[in-house]
Design a protein around this motif. Sequence first.
Motif, PDB file in Angstrom:
ATOM      1  N   CYS A 130      -2.913   8.455  -2.146  1.00  0.00           N
ATOM      2  CA  CYS A 130      -3.503   7.120  -2.303  1.00  0.00           C
ATOM      3  C   CYS A 130      -5.021   7.246  -2.265  1.00  0.00           C
ATOM      4  O   CYS A 130      -5.567   7.960  -1.430  1.00  0.00           O
ATOM      5  CB  CYS A 130      -3.000   6.230  -1.166  1.00  0.00           C
ATOM      6  N   ASP A 131      -5.684   6.545  -3.163  1.00  0.00           N
ATOM      7  CA  ASP A 131      -7.151   6.515  -3.132  1.00  0.00           C
ATOM      8  C   ASP A 131      -7.683   5.101  -2.924  1.00  0.00           C
ATOM      9  O   ASP A 131      -8.872   4.849  -3.107  1.00  0.00           O
ATOM     10  CB  ASP A 131      -7.738   7.134  -4.391  1.00  0.00           C
ATOM     11  N   GLY A 132      -6.800   4.191  -2.571  1.00  0.00           N
ATOM     12  CA  GLY A 132      -7.211   2.815  -2.299  1.00  0.00           C
ATOM     13  C   GLY A 132      -7.131   1.890  -3.499  1.00  0.00           C
ATOM     14  O   GLY A 132      -7.384   0.686  -3.373  1.00  0.00           O
ATOM     15  N   THR A 133      -6.802   2.437  -4.659  1.00  0.00           N
ATOM     16  CA  THR A 133      -6.761   1.620  -5.870  1.00  0.00           C
ATOM     17  C   THR A 133      -5.748   0.487  -5.777  1.00  0.00           C
ATOM     18  O   THR A 133      -5.923  -0.559  -6.414  1.00  0.00           O
ATOM     19  CB  THR A 133      -6.463   2.514  -7.095  1.00  0.00           C
ATOM     20  N   HIS A 134      -4.711   0.657  -4.970  1.00  0.00           N
ATOM     21  CA  HIS A 134      -3.678  -0.387  -4.857  1.00  0.00           C
ATOM     22  C   HIS A 134      -4.283  -1.743  -4.516  1.00  0.00           C
ATOM     23  O   HIS A 134      -3.817  -2.771  -5.005  1.00  0.00           O
ATOM     24  CB  HIS A 134      -2.616   0.007  -3.815  1.00  0.00           C
ATOM     25  N   SER A 147      -3.209   5.466  -8.488  1.00  0.00           N
ATOM     26  CA  SER A 147      -4.219   6.306  -7.856  1.00  0.00           C
ATOM     27  C   SER A 147      -4.837   7.289  -8.848  1.00  0.00           C
ATOM     28  O   SER A 147      -4.150   7.829  -9.720  1.00  0.00           O
ATOM     29  CB  SER A 147      -3.575   7.096  -6.702  1.00  0.00           C
ATOM     30  N   GLY A 191       0.813  -1.201   0.000  1.00  0.00           N
ATOM     31  CA  GLY A 191       0.000   0.000   0.000  1.00  0.00           C
ATOM     32  C   GLY A 191       0.851   1.258   0.000  1.00  0.00           C
ATOM     33  O   GLY A 191       2.007   1.243  -0.411  1.00  0.00           O
ATOM     34  N   PRO A 192       0.281   2.347   0.491  1.00  0.00           N
ATOM     35  CA  PRO A 192       0.911   3.666   0.371  1.00  0.00           C
ATOM     36  C   PRO A 192       2.015   3.933   1.391  1.00  0.00           C
ATOM     37  O   PRO A 192       2.295   3.119   2.266  1.00  0.00           O
ATOM     38  CB  PRO A 192      -0.265   4.608   0.619  1.00  0.00           C
ATOM     39  N   CYS A 234       0.623   7.709  -2.691  1.00  0.00           N
ATOM     40  CA  CYS A 234       0.538   6.532  -3.560  1.00  0.00           C
ATOM     41  C   CYS A 234       1.926   5.993  -3.882  1.00  0.00           C
ATOM     42  O   CYS A 234       2.834   6.730  -4.229  1.00  0.00           O
ATOM     43  CB  CYS A 234      -0.189   6.888  -4.850  1.00  0.00           C
ATOM     44  N   ARG A 235       2.043   4.685  -3.795  1.00  0.00           N
ATOM     45  CA  ARG A 235       3.282   3.995  -4.116  1.00  0.00           C
ATOM     46  C   ARG A 235       3.089   3.056  -5.302  1.00  0.00           C
ATOM     47  O   ARG A 235       4.053   2.552  -5.858  1.00  0.00           O
ATOM     48  CB  ARG A 235       3.723   3.217  -2.863  1.00  0.00           C
ATOM     49  N   CYS A 236       1.849   2.839  -5.688  1.00  0.00           N
ATOM     50  CA  CYS A 236       1.595   1.873  -6.762  1.00  0.00           C
ATOM     51  C   CYS A 236       1.518   2.526  -8.138  1.00  0.00           C
ATOM     52  O   CYS A 236       1.597   1.850  -9.149  1.00  0.00           O
ATOM     53  CB  CYS A 236       0.298   1.112  -6.491  1.00  0.00           C
ATOM     54  N   GLY A 237       1.297   3.828  -8.170  1.00  0.00           N
ATOM     55  CA  GLY A 237       1.207   4.535  -9.449  1.00  0.00           C
ATOM     56  C   GLY A 237      -0.165   4.491 -10.097  1.00  0.00           C
ATOM     57  O   GLY A 237      -0.341   4.986 -11.201  1.00  0.00           O
TER      58      GLY A 237
HETATM   59  S1  FES Z   1      -0.742   3.104  -3.096  1.00  0.00           S
HETATM   60 FE1  FES Z   1      -1.465   3.682  -5.034  1.00  0.00          FE
HETATM   61  S2  FES Z   1      -3.583   3.930  -4.751  1.00  0.00           S
HETATM   62 FE2  FES Z   1      -2.851   3.335  -2.830  1.00  0.00          FE
END
Ligand code: FES
Length: 66
Positions: free
Chosen positions: A52-56, A46, A12-13, A41-44
């Motif tokens: 972060c919007d929870g998309t991860h 969002s 996650g973030p 955001c760490r996943c790129g």
């Molecule tokens: S870390 Fe990318 S949406 Fe949460």
Amino acid sequence: MSDVTIKIAKNGPLLISEEVEVVDMDSGDKLAIDKFPIALCRCGQSGNKPFCDGTHSKVGFDGSLA
Ligand code: FES
């Protein structure tokens, strides 16, 4: 050394509890933050970068560090 601690959420973030400023490097504009902690955001993926919007969790982000 900084007093700010950034916690890395598993898959996650990046979580920041202390008050910090988030600034657009190009414009110098400060992003509005109305509460802490913030999650970056760490996943790129969002829809609200850099936050972060929870998309991860929907995309199955693997945040393994090694
Ligand atoms: S870390 Fe990318 S949406 Fe949460």
